[in-house]
Design an enzyme around this catalytic site. Structure first.
Site, PDB file in Angstrom:
ATOM      1  N   GLU A 120      -2.782  18.367   6.006  1.00 29.38           N
ATOM      2  CA  GLU A 120      -1.938  19.129   4.778  1.00 29.38           C
ATOM      3  C   GLU A 120      -2.058  20.581   5.156  1.00 29.38           C
ATOM      4  OE1 GLU A 120      -4.562  17.428   3.720  1.00 29.38           O
ATOM      5  OE2 GLU A 120      -4.139  15.918   2.121  1.00 29.38           O
ATOM      6  N   ASP A 130      -5.820  25.557   9.937  1.00 26.81           N
ATOM      7  CA  ASP A 130      -6.320  24.249   9.432  1.00 26.81           C
ATOM      8  C   ASP A 130      -6.208  22.711  10.214  1.00 26.81           C
ATOM      9  OD1 ASP A 130      -7.137  22.563   7.837  1.00 26.81           O
ATOM     10  OD2 ASP A 130      -5.859  23.680   5.795  1.00 26.81           O
ATOM     11  N   LYS A 169      -7.627  29.261  -0.015  1.00 22.02           N
ATOM     12  CA  LYS A 169      -7.223  28.592  -0.300  1.00 22.02           C
ATOM     13  C   LYS A 169      -7.569  27.357  -0.942  1.00 22.02           C
ATOM     14  CE  LYS A 169      -4.919  25.452   3.309  1.00 22.02           C
ATOM     15  NZ  LYS A 169      -5.450  25.973   4.074  1.00 22.02           N
ATOM     16  N   ASP A 177       0.929  -0.908  -0.169  1.00 22.50           N
ATOM     17  CA  ASP A 177       0.268   0.334   0.112  1.00 22.50           C
ATOM     18  C   ASP A 177       0.829   1.194   0.038  1.00 22.50           C
ATOM     19  OD1 ASP A 177      -2.868  -0.536  -0.389  1.00 22.50           O
ATOM     20  OD2 ASP A 177      -2.556  -1.825   2.010  1.00 22.50           O
ATOM     21  N   GLN A 227     -18.798  22.270  -1.239  1.00 19.80           N
ATOM     22  CA  GLN A 227     -18.750  22.979  -2.745  1.00 19.80           C
ATOM     23  C   GLN A 227     -18.199  23.964  -2.587  1.00 19.80           C
ATOM     24  OE1 GLN A 227     -21.761  23.110   0.423  1.00 19.80           O
ATOM     25  NE2 GLN A 227     -23.006  21.352  -0.390  1.00 19.80           N
ATOM     26  N   THR A 228     -17.749  24.821  -1.707  1.00 18.40           N
ATOM     27  CA  THR A 228     -16.734  25.614  -1.901  1.00 18.40           C
ATOM     28  C   THR A 228     -15.757  25.141  -2.813  1.00 18.40           C
ATOM     29  OG1 THR A 228     -15.103  25.948  -0.204  1.00 18.40           O
ATOM     30  CG2 THR A 228     -17.612  27.462  -1.208  1.00 18.40           C
ATOM     31  N   ARG A 229     -14.830  23.533  -2.335  1.00 20.00           N
ATOM     32  CA  ARG A 229     -13.630  23.407  -2.062  1.00 20.00           C
ATOM     33  C   ARG A 229     -12.439  23.775  -1.843  1.00 20.00           C
ATOM     34  NH1 ARG A 229     -12.238  20.266  -7.553  1.00 20.00           N
ATOM     35  NH2 ARG A 229     -13.698  21.479  -8.678  1.00 20.00           N
ATOM     36  N   MET A 230     -12.862  25.015  -0.878  1.00 18.98           N
ATOM     37  CA  MET A 230     -11.812  26.054  -0.434  1.00 18.98           C
ATOM     38  C   MET A 230     -11.441  25.837   0.936  1.00 18.98           C
ATOM     39  SD  MET A 230     -12.074  28.943  -2.906  1.00 18.98           S
ATOM     40  CE  MET A 230     -13.554  29.178  -2.566  1.00 18.98           C
TER      41      MET A 230
END
Lengths: 560, 686
Positions: B349, B345, B399, B308, B381-384
């Site tokens: 990442e 965040d 971002k 993997d 929705q925004t993918r940000m």
């Protein structure tokens, strides 16, 4: 040792090397390719035979069916040969009016020729009618050789085929017919003519009464010799028409025929290694076997030649002056490497160490080129052992040509390996303990022991040469040697065919850098080591009481 | 390194050696000896010579070997059997000791079993498969099982040695718990998965103890070889009596037995089972439990490793590795903005971005609260994600995926520069993930996220390649990304966008071509593939289904361990082969010691065969017998530790092993027997 002697040995090696490939390719095409060579000549004969005997040449057999067919065929051959020998005085082509062969000797001889041994406890010229020689014995020379080729092909197919799940190994009847029709018969015809051109005789007329130069009377034995001589060498049978075998001028008239006969002994066994490489789709697999065999042969012939040539003229006792020391030792080595057993000199008269070489050659299991077919399947069993022992050392469970070697194959391979010493040593010990058996020995002491060991080794190894010095035509020797010969042939063929069947259906893993390489010099060297160690460890104690002791005692000034 | 020290220390641990001595006598039980035909022959030979000794003591026949000689031969033959038993006992003892340390943690605990809606207190040993128990913070989990209710943090350090607690929760792939581990917080309900004495640990201990130990196929095949050789030598020795009698030599039975025992492959016969046990034990020391010896053997044969990507080849999560500012934007400006967007965040990442700007641009962490900023979390929705800062008229930082940010900027009336698309394309081609950063209607730049390949992994794969083992990376990534990582990690092949079905198909395809496949897995959907693979290493953190399906369990749940498992398997087979070769090669010298000794009396001419110039026939035979026994003891450490493992191709490996164990095996006994002969002389014997 002379330069001419070495030259002869070197030329012999080169000629064997030269014919290995063409004959190997021919054999491959006969047995394994879709289109057979010379199909216009042999095709009709083959098809006729198939049709007459109801053989479906497309149908393959499992190893059990193959073995059953082989045993049935051999049993029938044995019975017919026995019957002919017993009944020969009622049969045609008996100008000397020879009587029927006695039961024990007839059984011994039938077993001997059925097993490709050609041990002869009789003198051909005073025992066998022309009919017996031609029909019973010469036919067996063809049939037993073809059987050997069949077994070798079956095991080669089992090892090399990539047909996971189908465990058929070929068709015995097809292999038998093709071996005779395409290979043995046509080559024998050509060879017989060549022998006749050199002075070998081929006649059905009665023996001649002659007056010798000194004025003495002599009865000169004649017969259809050349035709039998050809297959005797080509099929590694070795059963001579005359008692003197290839030392007899009618069997082996000139140095040229002597050389030809030598080459013929190795021809098919050597070629089969090439055929095997072709079947394995990797010619180097075949050459590795050839290399190991050639090396063992060279060691043997060097030792034998050195022991016999000694100082000055060398040991000429029991040798034909026509051939000299080099050609005689070469013949002795070749005939015992391959399980031929024809002789052009008396091994009994060799020096202790010179006589040790033929004995050891046989006891290594007849794998130095070996008998037709028998040599290949014998060495392949040794290959499996080598791969098993050494293969683990590369950190994988052992595999050969991509196929795993598992308990079943090991069981069969070890059965094969055990049988030979079991019968040789068992019966040698039995004979050594029986005064009646010992009374047949011409010599006492270590040399007598060598004679005795040699007889059973030659029988179990299906070699058929004798150390001589042994009166083998007694009920004890006839019966025990017949048992040993039959065991050495059929008890050993069964596990081999079992291996063929077990390996045939296995999955094949493609080779990679991590797999144990079986096609190089290192592997050939390993194989040599395993053959020598297994053979030497088994027979060293007995040999040390025989030829080795004789040699050392001789050096200390004591002779027997 | 720590593991190595542990191993060496316990090799001569008196705690193991003392019981092993007793055990070697207990193993003289004929029923146990019968499992090993070679040693059975030696035992029968020992008994026989002892019988002869007793007879000779009663009435010493004239002309026979002296009593002290028969006594010593009988004694050393018994030693041969005992030494072989001892080797096995030590191997078992080491395995047991290792198992005991694991077992210690499962001291007798009590369990709170739920029966008929009521809780009752029962000893853990009474729990049956299917029982449900409640475990709360501070309590031990009483047995292997599965969480069916709740979530808890569990301390598994007793098994894995890893001190950080792990989360165990019902459903999904983290539901499996192991007996003897401790719940640190919360409350879970566990369904017990095995009856007492049947847990993984119990099964493994049984394997080592021999009760359940079955010979592997290769061991069986090797035994057949050894038995075949034994039969041959038995025949060679027995028939020597009449053959020698013919030559006028009366061989004494004691001498024939001595010759026989020296010739049959006692060295490998005596060490074979110890080698097998030690192999499993070595795995255990690496915290891997093999469910059968066969699995360890298969590991040595593996041709293909399915690995993997995440956790095995890469560190686990994508990490920020570079910032690419747009024209007219300084790196510092981009770094400042991206840090603000990532401070709150909590995704790996996001955290990696904070780390990057701190290391690369010296920007310290700031508090969003002090800046009067608030975080905008990622939404589907925004993918940000991003943050809004109130100061200086408000900063609006985002971002996210390049396409999402482009749309966002366009909606605010700006436009993304062409460079952004070009950089994003290049990063994608190299296997990374581009993340665009914007402030207001302006694209500031791109953050490059990459899978970070573990250090040293490429060299490791190169070693495997040399041994002929192919590595295949399994990943859910798209083929482009997968290809780039595969190249960097140096794997031979990869399976991108892998589904459990695709993985299964890959295994079956490889197997159809005759290859053996190894893999690791933890999820329930891995179970079929784990069962199909020839070597399936289940992670201990995985589900019960995965653990049942595999044939090994890694207590550390470290997928990289697969590589070590393969090495242990290979080492096991190599040890077996090397000692077999050594054992057979030994016979040459023994012949040269014993045969001249047997025949010297009747035929002094045979003296040249006595190449070692041993002092007397009796001394020669005794020296060979003693050597034959001592070599077993001397090779025990090698059998237990395994031969030195080198990642080489088969040819090189073979040459080396042959030189050491083949040639060495021929030479060593010549030296050894000579030395023993001299020693016997020095103490005035023979």
């Amino acid at each position: 040792m002379t330069f001419a002697g070495w030259l002869q040995i070197a030329v012999f090696c080169l000629v064997v090397l030269a014919i290995t490939r063409p004959l190997g390719v021919y054999l491959w095409r006969v047995f394994e390719s879709k289109s057979r060579p010379l199909a216009r000549v042999f095709g009709p004969i083959e098809r006729l035979l198939f049709r007459l005997s109801g053989i479906d040449s497309k149908r393959e057999q499992s190893w059990i069916q193959y073995a059953a067919a082989l045993l049935a065929f051999s049993a029938m051959s044995l019975v017919i040969t026995y019957a002919i020998l017993r009944l020969q005085r009622f049969l045609p082509f008996n100008p000397q009016k020879l009587g029927g062969v006695k039961p024990a000797l007839a059984f011994n001889t039938a077993a001997s020729f059925t097993t490709n041994t050609d041990w002869q406890a009789y003198a051909g010229e005073s025992t066998m009618s022309y009919f017996s020689q031609m029909v019973a014995l010469a036919w067996q020379n063809f049939a037993s050789a073809a059987v050997g080729i069949g077994v070798a092909l079956a095991v080669a197919r089992g090892l090399t085929r990539k047909r996971a799940g189908t465990s058929t190994v070929g068709n015995f009847w097809v292999d038998l017919v093709r071996a005779i029709v395409y290979v043995l018969l046509p080559l024998s015809v050509v060879i017989a003519l060549a022998l006749i051109s050199q002075g070998a005789i081929q006649t059905l007329s009665p023996y001649r009464h002659l007056t010798t130069l000194e004025g003495g009377k002599q009865l000169l034995a004649l017969g259809p010799v050349a035709s039998q001589e050809a297959i005797k060498m080509l099929g590694t049978n070795g059963g001579g028409f005359f008692n003197a075998n290839s030392a007899h001028p009618f069997e082996n008239p000139t140095p040229l025929t002597n050389f030809l006969e030598l080459v013929l002994i190795f021809a098919i066994p050597a070629a089969l290694t090439y055929t095997y490489g072709r079947m394995a789709r990797d010619q180097k697999q075949g050459w590795a076997l050839f290399g190991a065999m050639m090396f063992l042969f060279l060691v043997g012939v060097t030792c034998c030649y050195a022991a016999e040539a000694g100082h000055g003229l060398g040991n000429l006792e029991g040798k034909e002056t026509r051939f000299g020391v080099a050609a005689s030792t070469l013949f002795a080595t070749v005939t015992t490497d391959a399980s031929c057993g024809a002789v052009n000199a008396m091994h009994d008269s060799f020096t202790a160490l010179g006589g040790l070489v033929p004995l050891v050659n046989i006891q290594l299991g007849e794998v130095i080129f070996g008998g037709v077919g028998a040599g290949l399947y014998g060495i392949l069993v040794m290959v499996l052992l080598t791969v098993f022992i050494a293969g683990l050392m590369v950190g994988r469970t052992p595999e050969y040509l991509g196929k795993k070697i598992e308990p079943r194959e090991m069981k069969l391979a070890m059965t094969y390996v055990v049988i030979f010493p079991l019968f040789v040593l068992g019966f040698s010990a039995l004979a050594a303990a029986r005064p009646a058996a010992l009374s047949s020995l011409a010599n006492a002491g270590p040399h007598g022991l060598s004679e005795l060991l040699y007889a059973y080794s030659s029988g179990a190894g299906n070699n058929g040469s004798a150390f001589a010095g042994l009166n083998a035509d007694t009920p004890f020797w006839n019966i025990t040697l017949a048992i040993v010969m039959l065991a050495g042939r059929f008890l050993m063929i069964l596990p081999v065919l079992g291996i063929a069947g077990a390996m045939a259906g296995k999955k094949t893993a493609p080779p990679g850098p991590g797999t144990f390489p079986t096609n190089g010099v290192l592997f050939a060297a390993l194989l040599v080591g395993v053959v020598m160690i297994v053979g030497a460890l088994t027979f060293f104690p007995a040999l040390s009481l025989g030829p080795i002791l004789e040699h050392l005692a001789g050096r200390a000034g004591r002779v027997y | 390194m720590a593991a190595q020290r542990k191993e060496q220390a316990s090799l001569f641990d008196p705690k193991i050696l003392a019981p092993a001595v007793l055990e070697s006598f207990r193993k003289l039980d004929p029923r146990l000896l019968a499992r090993n035909p070679v040693m059975l022959v030696v035992a029968v030979g020992s008994l026989f010579t002892t019988g002869l000794l007793v007879r000779d003591l009663a009435a010493h026949p004239a002309g026979m070997a002296p009593i002290w000689f028969s006594l010593l031969v009988a004694l050393w033959l018994w030693f041969t059997v005992l030494f072989a038993n001892f080797a096995e006992a030590v191997a078992e003892g080491r395995g047991k000791a290792q198992a005991a340390t694991l077992r210690k943690m499962r001291q007798e605990t009590s369990a709170r079993r739920i029966a008929g809606g009521r809780e009752e207190e029962v000893p853990a040993s009474q729990l049956r498969k299917g029982d449900t128990v409640v475990v709360e913070a501070g309590q031990m989990i009483p047995g292997d099982g599965e969480v069916i209710e709740g979530i808890a943090s569990v301390d598994e350090s007793a098994i894995t040695g890893e001190s950080a607690p792990v989360i165990r929760e019902s459903g999904g792939d983290r539901s499996s718990v192991t007996g003897g581990t401790k719940v640190l917080s919360d409350r879970i309900v566990v369904r017990i998965g095995s009856n007492p004495g049947e847990s993984f640990l119990d099964r493994m201990i049984a394997l080592v103890e021999g009760a359940a130990r079955q010979k592997t196929p290769n061991e069986i095949a090797l035994h057949i070889l050894l038995v075949g050789l034994t039969i041959i030598f038995l025949f060679a020795c027995v028939t020597l009596v009449p053959l020698a009698a013919y030559s006028g030599i009366q061989l004494s039975a004691t001498m024939i037995v001595a010759l026989l025992v020296c010739l049959i492959p006692t060295t490998i016969g005596g060490l074979l089972s110890a080698i097998g046990i030690a192999g499993m034990d070595r795995l255990l020391r690496k915290n891997v439990i093999a469910m059968s010896g066969r699995a360890v053997e298969a590991a040595g044969d593996v041709d293909v490793l399915l690995l993997d990507k995440t956790g095995t080849i890469t560190l686990g999560n994508r990490m920020a590795t570079a910032l690419w500012p747009m024209p007219g934007v300084s790196e510092a400006e981009l770094a400042d903005a991206v840090q603000l967007a990532s401070l709150a965040d909590e995704t790996p990442e996001g955290r990696s971005i904070v780390v990057l700007v701190k290391e690369r641009y010296g920007l310290r962490g700031r508090s969003l609260h002090e800046l009067d900023a608030h975080f905008i979390p990622f939404s589907a929705q925004t993918r940000m994600s991003g943050c809004e800062v109130a100061e200086k008229g408000g900063r609006q930082i985002r971002k996210g995926a390049v396409e999402a940010v482009r749309k966002h900027v366009a909606a605010l009336g700006g436009s993304a520069p062409e460079e952004a698309a070009a950089i994003a394309q290049r990063i994608g081609d190299e296997g990374g993930t581009p993340l665009a950063v914007s402030e207001g209607a302006r694209v500031l730049g791109i953050v490059e996220l990459k899978d970070v390949v573990k250090s040293g992994i490429a060299e490791r794969f190169a070693r495997f390649r040399a041994m002929g083992i192919r590595t295949v990376m399994i990943t859910g990534d798209n083929p482009r990304t997968a290809g780039a990582i595969a190249k960097e990690a140096g794997v031979d092949d990869f399976l991108a966008e892998a589904t459990p079905e695709a993985k299964m198909r890959l295994i079956k395809d490889e197997q159809a071509r005759g290859k053996l496949v190894a893999m690791t897995g933890d999820g329930t959907n891995d179970a079929p593939a784990l069962a199909q693979a020839d070597v399936g290493v289940a992670m201990n953190t995985g589900t019960q289904a995965a653990k049942e399906a595999g044939n090994m369990v890694d207590l550390d749940s470290n997928p990289t361990k697969l590589l070590e498992v393969v090495e242990v398997g290979k080492q096991l087979l190599m040890t077996r082969g090397s000692l077999t070769t050594f054992s057979i090669a030994n016979d040459v010298a023994k012949y040269f010691a014993i045969l001249p000794a047997l025949f010297m009396g009747a035929f002094p001419a045979i003296a040249p065969l006595n190449v070692m110039h041993l002092r007397s026939p009796l001394s020669a035979i005794l020296a060979a017998v003693i050597f034959n026994a001592l070599i077993i003891i001397l090779l025990i450490p090698l059998a237990l530790r395994g031969v030195k493992y080198r990642p080489l191709g088969a040819g090189a490996l073979l040459r080396r092993s042959l030189l050491v164990y083949g040639v060495g095996g021929v030479i060593a006994p010549f030296v050894g027997i000579k030395l023993i002969d001299l020693a016997l002389g020095a103490i005035g014997l023979a």
